[in-house]
Design an enzyme around this catalytic site. Sequence first.
Site, PDB file in Angstrom:
ATOM      1  N   ARG A 115      58.121 -19.054  28.564  1.00 36.16           N
ATOM      2  CA  ARG A 115      56.675 -18.775  28.491  1.00 36.16           C
ATOM      3  C   ARG A 115      56.110 -18.582  29.899  1.00 36.16           C
ATOM      4  NH1 ARG A 115      53.648 -19.879  24.116  1.00 36.16           N
ATOM      5  NH2 ARG A 115      52.188 -18.759  25.451  1.00 36.16           N
ATOM      6  N   HIS A 144      50.388 -13.425  18.659  1.00 38.34           N
ATOM      7  CA  HIS A 144      50.696 -14.319  19.786  1.00 38.34           C
ATOM      8  C   HIS A 144      51.605 -13.564  20.766  1.00 38.34           C
ATOM      9  CE1 HIS A 144      50.934 -17.863  22.053  1.00 38.34           C
ATOM     10  NE2 HIS A 144      51.632 -18.662  21.255  1.00 38.34           N
ATOM     11  N   GLN A 148      53.909 -15.291  23.496  1.00 41.32           N
ATOM     12  CA  GLN A 148      55.062 -15.955  22.887  1.00 41.32           C
ATOM     13  C   GLN A 148      56.187 -14.954  22.634  1.00 41.32           C
ATOM     14  OE1 GLN A 148      55.348 -19.414  21.947  1.00 41.32           O
ATOM     15  NE2 GLN A 148      57.476 -18.734  21.875  1.00 41.32           N
ATOM     16  N   ARG A 168      42.266 -18.144  23.679  1.00 38.52           N
ATOM     17  CA  ARG A 168      42.875 -18.649  22.444  1.00 38.52           C
ATOM     18  C   ARG A 168      41.751 -18.936  21.470  1.00 38.52           C
ATOM     19  NH1 ARG A 168      47.754 -22.938  21.454  1.00 38.52           N
ATOM     20  NH2 ARG A 168      48.858 -21.085  22.110  1.00 38.52           N
TER      21      ARG A 168
HETATM   22  N1   CP Z   1      54.087 -21.967  21.506  1.00 30.81           N
HETATM   23  C1   CP Z   1      52.814 -22.220  21.882  1.00 30.81           C
HETATM   24  O1   CP Z   1      51.963 -21.335  21.995  1.00 30.81           O
HETATM   25  O2   CP Z   1      52.577 -23.527  22.151  1.00 30.81           O
HETATM   26  P1   CP Z   1      51.162 -24.170  22.521  1.00 30.81           P
HETATM   27  O3   CP Z   1      50.316 -24.118  21.301  1.00 30.81           O
HETATM   28  O4   CP Z   1      51.506 -25.560  22.947  1.00 30.81           O
HETATM   29  O5   CP Z   1      50.549 -23.358  23.632  1.00 30.81           O
HETATM   30  N1  NVA Z   2      51.496 -20.754  14.110  1.00 29.38           N
HETATM   31  C1  NVA Z   2      51.117 -21.796  15.043  1.00 29.38           C
HETATM   32  C2  NVA Z   2      51.629 -21.466  16.397  1.00 29.38           C
HETATM   33  C3  NVA Z   2      51.339 -22.469  17.464  1.00 29.38           C
HETATM   34  C4  NVA Z   2      51.870 -22.063  18.807  1.00 29.38           C
HETATM   35  C5  NVA Z   2      49.606 -21.948  15.044  1.00 29.38           C
HETATM   36  O1  NVA Z   2      48.893 -20.928  15.005  1.00 29.38           O
HETATM   37  O2  NVA Z   2      49.120 -23.073  15.057  1.00 29.38           O
END
Ligand code: CP
Ligand code: NVA
Length: 330
Positions: free
Chosen positions: A310, A135, A138, A108
């Site tokens: 997830r 993502h 997701q 990430r």
């Molecule tokens: N939806 C999602 O990726 O959540 P987190 O940022 O908590 O991993």
């Molecule tokens: N768009 C958000 C998604 C978090 C899961 C971010 O990038 O912070």
Amino acid sequence: FAPRHLLSIADLTPAEFATLVRNASSHKQAIKSGAIPQSLLGSLSGKTVAMMFNKRSTRTRVSTEAAAVQMGGHPMFLGKEDIQLGVNESLYDTSVVISSMVSCIVARVAKHSDVADLAKHSTVPVINALCDSYHPLQIIADFLTIYESFTPKAHGLSSLGLEGLKIAWVGDANNVLFDLAIGATKMGVDVAVATPKGYEIPADMLKVIQTAGEGVPSAGKLTQTNVPEEAVKDADILVTDTWVSMGQEEESKKRMKAFEGFQITADLAKRGGAKEGWKFMHCLPRHPEEVDDEVFYSPRSLVFPEAENRLWAAISALEGFVVKKGKIVE
Ligand code: CP
Ligand code: NVA
């Protein structure tokens, strides 16, 4: 031997994307009924999944760690205070070193080019756990949720039978939307996006989304507007995400103002003319400004099954990219 990576849903053919979703669905059913499929049991035994996270995470971290353990592997969480990622050591050096010791990297990061660089120099599969552009984990979970919640039509291997559904995305055009739109295009699902002026999908990303539909017989259509009611018209699913993504905190005040009037409410769905049985989705974490409590906690809301999915998406992705080495088959 060059490993295969999952950086975006754009990396997958429609058949591969649909297969990852179907595998997530069948593993979910099997495991919930008490039987871990033989093909998964111990499939990551003796293998380490390095989780390099430069940003906070609840769902992605928990689902990846739980998935690796269910498959007999060892998840190794490496937060930004733990390793030298991009601070005191180049991405190249980090990638070469970590990939020499583990079987998979789940990363990430902020910039897409960072996860792309990691992948370029890694000798093991890299799975994008969210970057500023995409993502994919997701979106596998989101399509699993849609697949479970709407009755799929009869379909072949390249489809989930969801053709003709319409998603209305109301809010910020961000990483989650981009991969969602790519997946929807490939699955024949239409997406109508409503953002405030100045917050539309950037032109280069529009091209990526359009390219994702090339050669897909009934590719989903993408439309954009600055009027939430227009996007919501005839929609089966209303979706949003935070107005302030991680890394945009300094713009928070400006964004709150710009997005006024874009909150998802039952009244917006009614005014805009969403389909009678419309559902609501959100990747979480959620803030009340983008969707009110009435919708978020209503029977229309799929957010908690979506979050649980997830886990099943992570199992399916680890199976596809690590166990099956990128040969995505049922
Ligand atoms: N939806 C999602 O990726 O959540 P987190 O940022 O908590 O991993
Ligand atoms: N768009 C958000 C998604 C978090 C899961 C971010 O990038 O912070």
